[in-house]
Scaffold this active site. Sequence first.
Site, PDB file in Angstrom:
ATOM      1  N   SER A  48       3.882  11.373 -12.442  1.00 26.11           N
ATOM      2  CA  SER A  48       5.059  11.761 -11.651  1.00 26.11           C
ATOM      3  C   SER A  48       6.265  11.909 -12.580  1.00 26.11           C
ATOM      4  O   SER A  48       6.236  11.474 -13.741  1.00 26.11           O
ATOM      5  CB  SER A  48       5.354  10.698 -10.591  1.00 26.11           C
ATOM      6  OG  SER A  48       5.864   9.526 -11.216  1.00 26.11           O
ATOM      7  N   ASP A  81       2.573  15.267 -10.659  1.00 30.07           N
ATOM      8  CA  ASP A  81       2.675  14.935  -9.228  1.00 30.07           C
ATOM      9  C   ASP A  81       4.112  15.165  -8.748  1.00 30.07           C
ATOM     10  O   ASP A  81       5.075  14.725  -9.398  1.00 30.07           O
ATOM     11  CB  ASP A  81       2.279  13.452  -9.060  1.00 30.07           C
ATOM     12  CG  ASP A  81       2.124  13.036  -7.612  1.00 30.07           C
ATOM     13  OD1 ASP A  81       1.785  13.896  -6.779  1.00 30.07           O
ATOM     14  OD2 ASP A  81       2.337  11.839  -7.319  1.00 30.07           O
ATOM     15  N   HIS A  82       4.273  15.834  -7.631  1.00 29.05           N
ATOM     16  CA  HIS A  82       5.588  16.074  -7.005  1.00 29.05           C
ATOM     17  C   HIS A  82       6.635  16.594  -7.991  1.00 29.05           C
ATOM     18  O   HIS A  82       7.723  16.015  -8.135  1.00 29.05           O
ATOM     19  CB  HIS A  82       6.110  14.793  -6.333  1.00 29.05           C
ATOM     20  CG  HIS A  82       5.327  14.434  -5.116  1.00 29.05           C
ATOM     21  ND1 HIS A  82       5.414  15.127  -3.937  1.00 29.05           N
ATOM     22  CD2 HIS A  82       4.411  13.467  -4.915  1.00 29.05           C
ATOM     23  CE1 HIS A  82       4.593  14.600  -3.054  1.00 29.05           C
ATOM     24  NE2 HIS A  82       3.961  13.587  -3.623  1.00 29.05           N
ATOM     25  N   HIS A 179       3.901   8.459   2.242  1.00 28.95           N
ATOM     26  CA  HIS A 179       3.817   7.723   0.983  1.00 28.95           C
ATOM     27  C   HIS A 179       4.185   6.250   1.177  1.00 28.95           C
ATOM     28  O   HIS A 179       4.892   5.897   2.109  1.00 28.95           O
ATOM     29  CB  HIS A 179       4.776   8.331  -0.046  1.00 28.95           C
ATOM     30  CG  HIS A 179       4.359   9.696  -0.485  1.00 28.95           C
ATOM     31  ND1 HIS A 179       4.988  10.837  -0.066  1.00 28.95           N
ATOM     32  CD2 HIS A 179       3.347  10.096  -1.303  1.00 28.95           C
ATOM     33  CE1 HIS A 179       4.391  11.888  -0.616  1.00 28.95           C
ATOM     34  NE2 HIS A 179       3.390  11.473  -1.365  1.00 28.95           N
ATOM     35  N   LYS A 183       2.834   3.020   6.483  1.00 26.52           N
ATOM     36  CA  LYS A 183       2.481   4.376   6.919  1.00 26.52           C
ATOM     37  C   LYS A 183       2.452   4.549   8.428  1.00 26.52           C
ATOM     38  O   LYS A 183       3.230   5.288   8.995  1.00 26.52           O
ATOM     39  CB  LYS A 183       1.102   4.758   6.356  1.00 26.52           C
ATOM     40  CG  LYS A 183       1.059   4.781   4.841  1.00 26.52           C
ATOM     41  CD  LYS A 183      -0.272   5.312   4.382  1.00 26.52           C
ATOM     42  CE  LYS A 183      -0.476   5.124   2.889  1.00 26.52           C
ATOM     43  NZ  LYS A 183       0.500   5.868   2.082  1.00 26.52           N
ATOM     44  N   GLY A 211      -0.384  10.607   0.268  1.00 24.20           N
ATOM     45  CA  GLY A 211      -0.183   9.389   1.051  1.00 24.20           C
ATOM     46  C   GLY A 211      -1.491   8.812   1.562  1.00 24.20           C
ATOM     47  O   GLY A 211      -1.600   8.413   2.719  1.00 24.20           O
ATOM     48  N   SER A 213      -3.258   6.096   0.469  1.00 23.55           N
ATOM     49  CA  SER A 213      -3.588   4.684   0.240  1.00 23.55           C
ATOM     50  C   SER A 213      -3.990   4.006   1.546  1.00 23.55           C
ATOM     51  O   SER A 213      -3.520   4.373   2.631  1.00 23.55           O
ATOM     52  CB  SER A 213      -2.393   3.950  -0.375  1.00 23.55           C
ATOM     53  OG  SER A 213      -2.357   4.175  -1.767  1.00 23.55           O
ATOM     54  N   ASN A 253      -4.700  11.884  -2.895  1.00 25.74           N
ATOM     55  CA  ASN A 253      -3.726  11.218  -3.772  1.00 25.74           C
ATOM     56  C   ASN A 253      -3.553   9.745  -3.419  1.00 25.74           C
ATOM     57  O   ASN A 253      -3.226   9.408  -2.269  1.00 25.74           O
ATOM     58  CB  ASN A 253      -2.360  11.899  -3.609  1.00 25.74           C
ATOM     59  CG  ASN A 253      -2.275  13.216  -4.331  1.00 25.74           C
ATOM     60  OD1 ASN A 253      -3.294  13.829  -4.644  1.00 25.74           O
ATOM     61  ND2 ASN A 253      -1.068  13.657  -4.597  1.00 25.74           N
TER      62      ASN A 253
HETATM   63  P1  13P Z   1       0.237   6.618  -1.511  1.00 28.53           P
HETATM   64  O1  13P Z   1       1.647   6.116  -1.541  1.00 28.53           O
HETATM   65  O2  13P Z   1      -0.355   6.535  -0.159  1.00 28.53           O
HETATM   66  O3  13P Z   1      -0.620   5.960  -2.537  1.00 28.53           O
HETATM   67  O4  13P Z   1       0.290   8.197  -1.870  1.00 28.53           O
HETATM   68  C1  13P Z   1       0.409   8.619  -3.202  1.00 28.53           C
HETATM   69  C2  13P Z   1       0.697  10.067  -3.316  1.00 28.53           C
HETATM   70  O5  13P Z   1       0.638  10.837  -2.383  1.00 28.53           O
HETATM   71  C3  13P Z   1       1.067  10.556  -4.661  1.00 28.53           C
HETATM   72  O6  13P Z   1       1.401  11.912  -4.659  1.00 28.53           O
HETATM   73  O1  G3H Z   2       4.209  10.183  -4.242  1.00 28.09           O
HETATM   74  C1  G3H Z   2       4.697   9.562  -5.166  1.00 28.09           C
HETATM   75  C2  G3H Z   2       3.811   8.773  -6.065  1.00 28.09           C
HETATM   76  O2  G3H Z   2       3.377   7.603  -5.435  1.00 28.09           O
HETATM   77  C3  G3H Z   2       4.497   8.522  -7.361  1.00 28.09           C
HETATM   78  O3  G3H Z   2       5.480   7.546  -7.243  1.00 28.09           O
HETATM   79  O4  G3H Z   2       7.493   8.728  -8.031  1.00 28.09           O
HETATM   80  O5  G3H Z   2       7.420   6.232  -7.949  1.00 28.09           O
HETATM   81  O6  G3H Z   2       6.103   7.480  -9.675  1.00 28.09           O
HETATM   82  P1  G3H Z   2       6.711   7.498  -8.295  1.00 28.09           P
HETATM   83 ZN    ZN Z   3       2.396  12.496  -2.840  1.00 28.96          ZN
END
Ligand code: 13P
Ligand code: G3H
Ligand code: ZN
Length: 315
Positions: A48, A81-82, A179, A183, A211, A213, A253
């Site tokens: 990220s 990521d993002h 995320h 949730k 999201g 987890s 993810n």
């Molecule tokens: P979680 O917060 O559910 O682990 O999702 C992570 C995610 O989507 C990272 O892009």
């Molecule tokens: O979706 C976000 C990921 O969980 C990454 O988290 O931006 O705190 O590294 P972060």
């Molecule tokens: Zn994400």
Amino acid sequence: MIVNPKVLFKHAYGNYAIGAYNINNMEQTIGLFRGNLESQAPFIVQISKGARAYADKRMLEAMLRTADQIFPDAIFAVHLDHGDEETAMDCIQSGFYSSVMIDASMKPYEENIAITRRVVAAAHQKGVAVEAELGQLGGVEEHISVAEDRVHLTDPNQAADFVKRSGCDSLACAIGTSHGAYKFTAKQGIHFEIIAAIQKLLPGFPLVMHGSSSVPKDEVNRINAAGGKLKDARGVDPTEFAKAAKLGVIKVNIDTDGRLVWCRVHREHLKEHPENFDLRPPGKVFMAEFTGYIAAKSRYLGSAGQLEAVRRTLN
Ligand code: 13P
Ligand code: G3H
Ligand code: ZN
């Protein structure tokens, strides 16, 4: 071996999903590689913008190049990521990332398309794959905060138009997840009807679930028993990954669950060993626990045991 995620998606589509895990440090990286090799799974390493700032992007890159040497049997993609446009372009130019996410989902629709198109044009010139996002997840992302009552689930018709016009290679859809550790409340869950509707309009096109987890109750209880103060939370039921995979979700993810493992291991270790001030004893426990955690995720995702089959597609 670092590969383009499209190779992984092609093999997985309709049958199983690839785990995409965020890393920030050496212990997570070693556990990630060991866990995927133990379960014989291909995987995606996610970095990220926050991780690039925390550990320095050069440190993360060097760590992954080294992990590739230490674990030569691993098959994985390296993914931003993002990303915002600037970070995505930086990753594309670096020549190291096999994939970037451009997340312009907070922008108006036409602007999201325009930004994604610019990133796609630059990425495809360099053979880099692009994940885009449409719709907004609940919870807190790095640079966006979306109140629970303003969650915008992805509109399937818009998704089909978006993919056609943006040229992206995979699409992150808002399907009810969010995320972080908090949730779902009582009746919430994955909107399978939305995934099914998107798949119908975009058959064969790779979809991504963010999201994802699970926020295991046992993990939260152990953290709290060791001095933590996490509120009761519910995440995605991991037995539902298989159902999502059949509907075209090829990338799942996961970050928060790994943070919970880190938190539990360190809280319990320091509680049980108040005399300890050495970082390595809990670090060793964490790497072993993270290895087992990743291997368990591979089994839920269906990616366990797919490594050699994927390798054969590369030859
Ligand atoms: P979680 O917060 O559910 O682990 O999702 C992570 C995610 O989507 C990272 O892009
Ligand atoms: O979706 C976000 C990921 O969980 C990454 O988290 O931006 O705190 O590294 P972060
Ligand atoms: Zn994400």
